[in-house]
Enzyme design. Sequence first.
Site, mmCIF file in Angstrom:
data_model
loop_
_atom_site.group_PDB
_atom_site.id
_atom_site.type_symbol
_atom_site.label_atom_id
_atom_site.label_comp_id
_atom_site.label_asym_id
_atom_site.label_seq_id
_atom_site.Cartn_x
_atom_site.Cartn_y
_atom_site.Cartn_z
ATOM 1 N N GLU A 1 -4.677 -34.883 41.065
ATOM 2 C CA GLU A 1 -6.069 -35.006 41.488
ATOM 3 C C GLU A 1 -6.864 -35.808 40.466
ATOM 4 O O GLU A 1 -6.650 -35.683 39.259
ATOM 5 C CB GLU A 1 -6.687 -33.611 41.644
ATOM 6 C CG GLU A 1 -8.042 -33.592 42.300
ATOM 7 C CD GLU A 1 -8.491 -32.177 42.635
ATOM 8 O OE1 GLU A 1 -9.668 -31.871 42.401
ATOM 9 O OE2 GLU A 1 -7.665 -31.374 43.137
ATOM 10 N N ASP B 1 -11.076 -36.717 39.962
ATOM 11 C CA ASP B 1 -12.357 -36.260 40.496
ATOM 12 C C ASP B 1 -13.572 -36.960 39.924
ATOM 13 O O ASP B 1 -13.662 -37.172 38.710
ATOM 14 C CB ASP B 1 -12.568 -34.765 40.183
ATOM 15 C CG ASP B 1 -11.522 -33.874 40.774
ATOM 16 O OD1 ASP B 1 -11.154 -34.081 41.925
ATOM 17 O OD2 ASP B 1 -11.078 -32.944 40.069
ATOM 18 N N GLU C 1 -17.176 -35.227 40.419
ATOM 19 C CA GLU C 1 -17.865 -34.077 40.994
ATOM 20 C C GLU C 1 -19.313 -34.094 40.512
ATOM 21 O O GLU C 1 -19.573 -34.014 39.309
ATOM 22 C CB GLU C 1 -17.198 -32.764 40.597
ATOM 23 C CG GLU C 1 -15.887 -32.511 41.305
ATOM 24 C CD GLU C 1 -15.321 -31.135 40.985
ATOM 25 O OE1 GLU C 1 -14.900 -30.447 41.927
ATOM 26 O OE2 GLU C 1 -15.298 -30.758 39.795
#
Length: 336
Positions: free
Chosen positions: A112, A114, A116
Amino acid sequence: MNDPLSKTTVCISLLLLLLLPPLSAASPPQIISFQKGFTQLFGGNTNLLRSDDGNTVHLHLNQYTGAGFRSSNMYNHGLFSARIKLPSEYTAGIVVAFYTSNGDVFEKTHDELDFEFLGNIKGKPWRFQTNLYGNGSTSRGREERYTLWFDPSKSYHRYTILWTSSKIIFYIDEVPIREILRSPEMGSDFPSKPMALYATIWDASTWATNGGKYKVNYKYAPFVTEMTDLVLHGCISNPIQDLVTDTCMQMDQQLETIQYNNITRKQKSAMKRFREKYMYYSYCYDTLRYPVPPPECVIDPLLRQQFKETGRPRRHHRHSRKGLSSQMYDDIEDED
């Protein structure tokens, strides 16, 4: 230049100019319409709204549900990008995520990358974090948190994740904010399996704002984030197949050589200034969690002096956003 259309045209032109590949056999990065490249995850017809041309998506969060979508395909490395405008006013408890993942296929060994964005109470700025996981290494989070030099709810800004076989770079507009170079010591912690691109808005009241102190207040709903001019550029791959095709090998080579992958000296200076001014947490300086920094960490002596053993600055300076956007870019242009 106050014309939004002109700004959009210039931004897209700059991006595509930066991304023009030297390999003639591979097509250059392109803006992909929602219908061509993406599929809805949740939110229904009321919480995920598309423009007529399919280039813009509005994601809504209300008391019933949030919204999200993902790319229709998974990619063996790639460049993933969108121009994003975040909700305004009171946004505490909200998370807007723009990320790549393969968790739907590899539940226990997922990778993953990210962006955010973490909402805040009225009058306080949005914050955001970047993170990476490799091979299910969720217990070894590699998160960094930052503030911004602009208000992300006032206008669109481009957020980009570049993922190659040797490095990962997070960009905001043309400013690189974080670079992770692959090292043999990282092993499988470096993301290596095909991933899809995701975008979501959701209620994270339990942790997003001051550790869950401030919750989502649906009096201000719906909360709307807008995403436009999405770019997907990579080799479409079957995550179950271990064989890397010649096409994917060629695409990987292209990603390693496009201009976006090679940070200039001016951009390195801009990245250093960003990290000194706007980063307020880094796992690399959190010696309570990691007495020995993870192998990909490059310790900056100046930042080492600024950060406490908790990975937070000894003194967090507040910066006015007024004028900082142009200053950041002026600094890039003015340096020799």
